[in-house]
Scaffold this motif. Structure first.
Motif, PDB file in Angstrom:
ATOM      1  N   VAL A  71       1.239  -0.999  -0.122  1.00 41.74           N
ATOM      2  CA  VAL A  71       0.025  -0.311   0.132  1.00 41.74           C
ATOM      3  C   VAL A  71       0.963   1.313   0.124  1.00 41.74           C
ATOM      4  O   VAL A  71       2.027   1.599   1.393  1.00 41.74           O
ATOM      5  CB  VAL A  71      -0.814   0.292   1.089  1.00 41.74           C
ATOM      6  CG1 VAL A  71      -1.788   1.453   1.356  1.00 41.74           C
ATOM      7  CG2 VAL A  71      -1.907  -1.338   1.361  1.00 41.74           C
ATOM      8  N   PRO A  72       0.533   1.893  -0.952  1.00 43.02           N
ATOM      9  CA  PRO A  72       1.592   3.112  -1.196  1.00 43.02           C
ATOM     10  C   PRO A  72       1.155   4.368  -0.033  1.00 43.02           C
ATOM     11  O   PRO A  72       0.178   3.917   0.901  1.00 43.02           O
ATOM     12  CB  PRO A  72       1.344   4.027  -2.667  1.00 43.02           C
ATOM     13  CG  PRO A  72       0.221   2.985  -2.828  1.00 43.02           C
ATOM     14  CD  PRO A  72      -0.116   1.541  -2.012  1.00 43.02           C
ATOM     15  N   GLY A  73       1.970   5.227   0.398  1.00 42.48           N
ATOM     16  CA  GLY A  73       1.707   6.199   1.596  1.00 42.48           C
ATOM     17  C   GLY A  73       0.909   7.306   1.043  1.00 42.48           C
ATOM     18  O   GLY A  73       0.467   7.991   1.561  1.00 42.48           O
ATOM     19  N   ASP A  74       0.565   7.063  -0.397  1.00 41.08           N
ATOM     20  CA  ASP A  74      -0.395   7.862  -0.624  1.00 41.08           C
ATOM     21  C   ASP A  74      -1.831   7.877  -0.819  1.00 41.08           C
ATOM     22  O   ASP A  74      -3.118   8.671  -1.425  1.00 41.08           O
ATOM     23  CB  ASP A  74      -0.262   9.381  -1.702  1.00 41.08           C
ATOM     24  CG  ASP A  74       0.262   8.306  -3.023  1.00 41.08           C
ATOM     25  OD1 ASP A  74       0.159   7.043  -2.686  1.00 41.08           O
ATOM     26  OD2 ASP A  74       0.428   8.595  -4.552  1.00 41.08           O
ATOM     27  N   LYS A  75      -2.188   6.431  -0.577  1.00 34.52           N
ATOM     28  CA  LYS A  75      -3.215   5.380  -1.361  1.00 34.52           C
ATOM     29  C   LYS A  75      -3.767   5.271   0.277  1.00 34.52           C
ATOM     30  O   LYS A  75      -2.790   4.907   0.607  1.00 34.52           O
ATOM     31  CB  LYS A  75      -3.279   5.000  -2.175  1.00 34.52           C
ATOM     32  CG  LYS A  75      -2.900   5.134  -3.186  1.00 34.52           C
ATOM     33  CD  LYS A  75      -3.244   5.175  -4.314  1.00 34.52           C
ATOM     34  CE  LYS A  75      -3.289   5.563  -5.282  1.00 34.52           C
ATOM     35  NZ  LYS A  75      -2.317   5.093  -7.027  1.00 34.52           N
ATOM     36  N   THR A  76      -5.156   4.694   0.430  1.00 33.55           N
ATOM     37  CA  THR A  76      -5.668   4.164   1.528  1.00 33.55           C
ATOM     38  C   THR A  76      -5.432   2.613   0.937  1.00 33.55           C
ATOM     39  O   THR A  76      -6.262   2.473   0.264  1.00 33.55           O
ATOM     40  CB  THR A  76      -7.631   5.004   1.536  1.00 33.55           C
ATOM     41  OG1 THR A  76      -8.160   4.622   0.554  1.00 33.55           O
ATOM     42  CG2 THR A  76      -7.432   6.955   2.154  1.00 33.55           C
ATOM     43  N   VAL A  77      -6.358   2.219   2.063  1.00 32.40           N
ATOM     44  CA  VAL A  77      -6.001   1.490   1.888  1.00 32.40           C
ATOM     45  C   VAL A  77      -7.286   0.556   1.304  1.00 32.40           C
ATOM     46  O   VAL A  77      -7.451  -0.710  -0.080  1.00 32.40           O
ATOM     47  CB  VAL A  77      -6.276  -0.227   3.256  1.00 32.40           C
ATOM     48  CG1 VAL A  77      -6.742  -1.422   2.982  1.00 32.40           C
ATOM     49  CG2 VAL A  77      -5.166   0.174   3.844  1.00 32.40           C
ATOM     50  N   THR A  78      -8.864   1.313   1.531  1.00 27.67           N
ATOM     51  CA  THR A  78      -9.582   1.018   0.429  1.00 27.67           C
ATOM     52  C   THR A  78      -9.414   0.506  -0.495  1.00 27.67           C
ATOM     53  O   THR A  78      -9.683   0.616  -1.734  1.00 27.67           O
ATOM     54  CB  THR A  78     -11.099   1.576   1.211  1.00 27.67           C
ATOM     55  OG1 THR A  78     -10.826   2.599   1.795  1.00 27.67           O
ATOM     56  CG2 THR A  78     -11.859   0.744   2.678  1.00 27.67           C
ATOM     57  N   ALA A  79      -8.919   2.666  -0.884  1.00 27.40           N
ATOM     58  CA  ALA A  79      -8.865   3.083  -2.150  1.00 27.40           C
ATOM     59  C   ALA A  79      -8.157   2.462  -3.593  1.00 27.40           C
ATOM     60  O   ALA A  79      -8.170   1.430  -4.083  1.00 27.40           O
ATOM     61  CB  ALA A  79      -8.709   4.481  -2.839  1.00 27.40           C
ATOM     62  N   PHE A  80      -6.521   1.568  -2.973  1.00 26.65           N
ATOM     63  CA  PHE A  80      -5.874   0.869  -2.936  1.00 26.65           C
ATOM     64  C   PHE A  80      -5.990  -0.834  -3.669  1.00 26.65           C
ATOM     65  O   PHE A  80      -5.761  -0.798  -4.850  1.00 26.65           O
ATOM     66  CB  PHE A  80      -4.612   0.856  -2.385  1.00 26.65           C
ATOM     67  CG  PHE A  80      -3.375   0.225  -3.333  1.00 26.65           C
ATOM     68  CD1 PHE A  80      -3.023   0.853  -3.952  1.00 26.65           C
ATOM     69  CD2 PHE A  80      -2.805  -0.668  -2.449  1.00 26.65           C
ATOM     70  CE1 PHE A  80      -1.663   0.016  -4.632  1.00 26.65           C
ATOM     71  CE2 PHE A  80      -2.105  -1.947  -2.699  1.00 26.65           C
ATOM     72  CZ  PHE A  80      -1.496  -0.885  -4.443  1.00 26.65           C
ATOM     73  N   LEU A  81      -7.335  -1.470  -2.657  1.00 26.12           N
ATOM     74  CA  LEU A  81      -7.321  -2.427  -2.656  1.00 26.12           C
ATOM     75  C   LEU A  81      -8.458  -2.530  -4.195  1.00 26.12           C
ATOM     76  O   LEU A  81      -8.858  -3.607  -4.729  1.00 26.12           O
ATOM     77  CB  LEU A  81      -7.629  -3.016  -1.401  1.00 26.12           C
ATOM     78  CG  LEU A  81      -6.802  -3.763  -0.707  1.00 26.12           C
ATOM     79  CD1 LEU A  81      -7.173  -4.255   0.676  1.00 26.12           C
ATOM     80  CD2 LEU A  81      -5.847  -4.183  -1.038  1.00 26.12           C
ATOM     81  N   GLU A  82      -9.200  -1.586  -4.085  1.00 28.85           N
ATOM     82  CA  GLU A  82     -10.029  -1.128  -4.469  1.00 28.85           C
ATOM     83  C   GLU A  82      -9.845  -1.472  -6.243  1.00 28.85           C
ATOM     84  O   GLU A  82      -9.608  -2.358  -6.965  1.00 28.85           O
ATOM     85  CB  GLU A  82     -11.074  -0.355  -5.607  1.00 28.85           C
ATOM     86  CG  GLU A  82     -11.605  -0.506  -6.128  1.00 28.85           C
ATOM     87  CD  GLU A  82     -13.528   0.640  -5.347  1.00 28.85           C
ATOM     88  OE1 GLU A  82     -13.310   1.179  -5.221  1.00 28.85           O
ATOM     89  OE2 GLU A  82     -14.418   0.569  -6.243  1.00 28.85           O
ATOM     90  N   GLU A  83      -8.355  -1.021  -6.043  1.00 27.39           N
ATOM     91  CA  GLU A  83      -7.551  -0.377  -7.600  1.00 27.39           C
ATOM     92  C   GLU A  83      -6.738  -1.834  -8.052  1.00 27.39           C
ATOM     93  O   GLU A  83      -7.195  -2.257  -9.053  1.00 27.39           O
ATOM     94  CB  GLU A  83      -6.603   0.546  -7.629  1.00 27.39           C
ATOM     95  CG  GLU A  83      -7.005   2.117  -7.369  1.00 27.39           C
ATOM     96  CD  GLU A  83      -5.599   2.840  -7.532  1.00 27.39           C
ATOM     97  OE1 GLU A  83      -6.070   4.510  -7.161  1.00 27.39           O
ATOM     98  OE2 GLU A  83      -4.349   2.307  -7.453  1.00 27.39           O
ATOM     99  N   GLN A  84      -6.375  -2.646  -7.019  1.00 25.61           N
ATOM    100  CA  GLN A  84      -6.276  -3.414  -7.576  1.00 25.61           C
ATOM    101  C   GLN A  84      -7.559  -5.614  -7.821  1.00 25.61           C
ATOM    102  O   GLN A  84      -7.520  -6.297  -8.017  1.00 25.61           O
ATOM    103  CB  GLN A  84      -5.517  -4.126  -6.266  1.00 25.61           C
ATOM    104  CG  GLN A  84      -4.049  -3.859  -5.581  1.00 25.61           C
ATOM    105  CD  GLN A  84      -3.712  -2.805  -6.601  1.00 25.61           C
ATOM    106  OE1 GLN A  84      -3.118  -3.835  -7.724  1.00 25.61           O
ATOM    107  NE2 GLN A  84      -3.253  -1.818  -6.906  1.00 25.61           N
ATOM    108  N   GLY A  85      -8.242  -4.353  -7.874  1.00 21.78           N
ATOM    109  CA  GLY A  85      -9.540  -5.513  -7.683  1.00 21.78           C
ATOM    110  C   GLY A  85     -10.389  -6.250  -6.561  1.00 21.78           C
ATOM    111  O   GLY A  85     -11.055  -7.188  -6.238  1.00 21.78           O
ATOM    112  N   VAL A  86     -10.087  -5.778  -5.268  1.00 16.57           N
ATOM    113  CA  VAL A  86     -10.685  -6.235  -4.113  1.00 16.57           C
ATOM    114  C   VAL A  86     -11.119  -5.063  -3.438  1.00 16.57           C
ATOM    115  O   VAL A  86     -11.210  -3.910  -2.791  1.00 16.57           O
ATOM    116  CB  VAL A  86      -9.041  -6.219  -2.512  1.00 16.57           C
ATOM    117  CG1 VAL A  86      -9.471  -6.564  -1.855  1.00 16.57           C
ATOM    118  CG2 VAL A  86      -8.149  -7.555  -3.750  1.00 16.57           C
ATOM    119  N   LYS A  87     -12.812  -5.455  -4.203  1.00 16.52           N
ATOM    120  CA  LYS A  87     -13.458  -4.659  -3.201  1.00 16.52           C
ATOM    121  C   LYS A  87     -14.514  -4.234  -1.468  1.00 16.52           C
ATOM    122  O   LYS A  87     -14.396  -5.388  -1.423  1.00 16.52           O
ATOM    123  CB  LYS A  87     -14.998  -4.452  -3.912  1.00 16.52           C
ATOM    124  CG  LYS A  87     -15.835  -3.669  -3.744  1.00 16.52           C
ATOM    125  CD  LYS A  87     -15.857  -2.448  -4.647  1.00 16.52           C
ATOM    126  CE  LYS A  87     -17.091  -1.832  -4.569  1.00 16.52           C
ATOM    127  NZ  LYS A  87     -16.180   0.239  -3.597  1.00 16.52           N
TER     128      LYS A  87
END
Ligand code: FES
Length: 86
Positions: free
Chosen positions: A15-31
């Motif tokens: 998880v990059p420092g500038d993204k939230t866990v939810t936003a980042f995982l959604e980008e990876q297809g984990v909703k």
């Protein structure tokens, strides 16, 4: 930067420092269901099976935190890895 691991699939994401866990995982297809995205409503509550959460919400009780829950829309990690009950 920290990593999250999805317990059901074993997949690990950085998880990059500038993204939230939810936003980042959604980008990876984990909703993960979210609503307020501000740590207020509790919709995004997830149990952390391993690792230490860095709580940044205003919602969880001390007991919920002690039970391992965290709010993924705002909270981050103090440990290098969080294993999520997903
Ligand atoms: Fe509301 Fe995370 S979406 S607390």
């Amino acid at each position: 930067v920290f990593e999250v691991k999805i317990a059901s699939t074993g997949a690990v994401y950085k998880v990059p420092g500038d993204k939230t866990v939810t936003a980042f995982l959604e980008e990876q297809g984990v909703k993960i269901p979210t609503s307020c995205e501000q740590g207020m409503c509790g919709t995004c509550k997830i149990k952390v099976i391993e690792g230490e959460a860095d709580h940044r919400d205003k919602r969880l009780s001390d007991q919920e935190k002690a039970e391992g829950f965290f709010l993924a829309c705002v909270s981050r990690a103090k440990s290098d890895l969080l294993v999520l009950n997903l």
